[in-house]
Design a protein around this motif. Structure first.
Motif, PDB file in Angstrom:
ATOM      1  N   UNK A   1       0.824  -1.202   0.000  1.00  0.00           N
ATOM      2  CA  UNK A   1       0.000   0.000   0.000  1.00  0.00           C
ATOM      3  C   UNK A   1       0.864   1.261   0.000  1.00  0.00           C
ATOM      4  N   UNK A   2       1.922   1.233   0.810  1.00  0.00           N
ATOM      5  CA  UNK A   2       2.803   2.402   0.871  1.00  0.00           C
ATOM      6  C   UNK A   2       3.398   2.682  -0.510  1.00  0.00           C
ATOM      7  N   UNK A   3       3.750   1.606  -1.200  1.00  0.00           N
ATOM      8  CA  UNK A   3       4.313   1.752  -2.549  1.00  0.00           C
ATOM      9  C   UNK A   3       3.312   2.423  -3.490  1.00  0.00           C
ATOM     10  N   UNK A   4       2.101   1.908  -3.496  1.00  0.00           N
ATOM     11  CA  UNK A   4       1.109   2.444  -4.433  1.00  0.00           C
ATOM     12  C   UNK A   4       0.682   3.871  -4.049  1.00  0.00           C
ATOM     13  N   UNK A   5       0.551   4.122  -2.762  1.00  0.00           N
ATOM     14  CA  UNK A   5       0.183   5.479  -2.348  1.00  0.00           C
ATOM     15  C   UNK A   5       1.280   6.470  -2.728  1.00  0.00           C
ATOM     16  N   UNK A   6       2.526   6.021  -2.620  1.00  0.00           N
ATOM     17  CA  UNK A   6       3.635   6.899  -3.008  1.00  0.00           C
ATOM     18  C   UNK A   6       3.570   7.217  -4.500  1.00  0.00           C
TER      19      UNK A   6
END
Lengths: 124, 124
Positions: A49-54
């Motif tokens: 999720x952190x990857x995609x939100x970034x």
DNA sequence: TCAACGATTCACGAGTAGTTGAGATATGGA
DNA sequence: TCCATATCTCAACTACTCGTGAATCGTTGA
């Protein structure tokens, strides 16, 4: 809104998880949701999720806001609209049929003479 | 117009050469242009062009039509409009600000209260 | 039949995206 | 301080995309 921003936004949108993220975040705009809550709702791992939100944030489609120990992510509805508008105007030169089909689809009316019920090569 | 088609279309659009292709082909719709002529106008190699046109065709954004020894490619303006409309309606749930910004940008008026002149992290 | 031309396909290498798990960092409460 | 929770970062791996050049295929006209 220049070309490179639009390309980044389109690339960011061209992924199922991120499209789901945008759908979720637009639905709760402008408040947004904490990362943990998003992970629960979409059943994705925290690091994924952190990857995609970034990706979405770098493309300018969502904005992050820290609130104590939570980070709230909210959709940037103006930016999303601007990206779509750019494609309509700059890439499609406001072609009447593009604008028309866009409006009709957006209003849930579909196309009147929809000759392409199934696309070439995408049917299973 | 289902989700997987929209994802394919967005991925197809998220590339500079292909966005240029769409711009060029929408400009000459509905007749289209032969592959060789496209290659000349955009200064791309024949094999590279074939690759990108195949991507666009698979995504349903352009259509090919054989005419003697030439293959003419034409933009599918209805499909392009439908993709944009899908994003507006399904992903953005017809959020008023998204629709508004889209319409304003498409009309070349920009956003009235555009607070984000430059996005976080995408400026050079 | 042959050559010329336009389009397509293939293999190769480089680069990037996506997923995962582990560990680090930051915050708030006991 | 210690612990629990929330988020972030990193490395490793796989899979895919993209660009390139060469070979191939199909059509046309001589």
């Amino acid at each position: 809104m220049d070309k490179s921003r639009v390309l980044a936004a389109l690339a960011a949108l061209a992924h199922e998880t991120r499209l789901d993220l945008v759908r979720l975040l637009v639905g709760v705009a402008p408040e947004g949701l904490a990362q943990g809550e998003i992970a629960r709702r979409l059943s994705v791992t925290a690091s994924g999720l952190a990857f995609h939100l970034a990706q979405l944030e770098q493309a300018g489609l969502v904005r992050a806001r820290r609130q104590s120990r939570h980070v709230f992510y909210a959709a940037d509805t103006a930016c999303i609209g601007a990206v779509l508008g750019y494609v309509l105007r700059d890439c499609c030169q406001s072609h009447p049929e593009v604008s028309d089909c866009c409006r009709r689809t957006a209003e849930g009316r579909g196309a009147p003479g929809d000759k392409r019920g199934s696309p070439p090569g995408s049917q299973t």
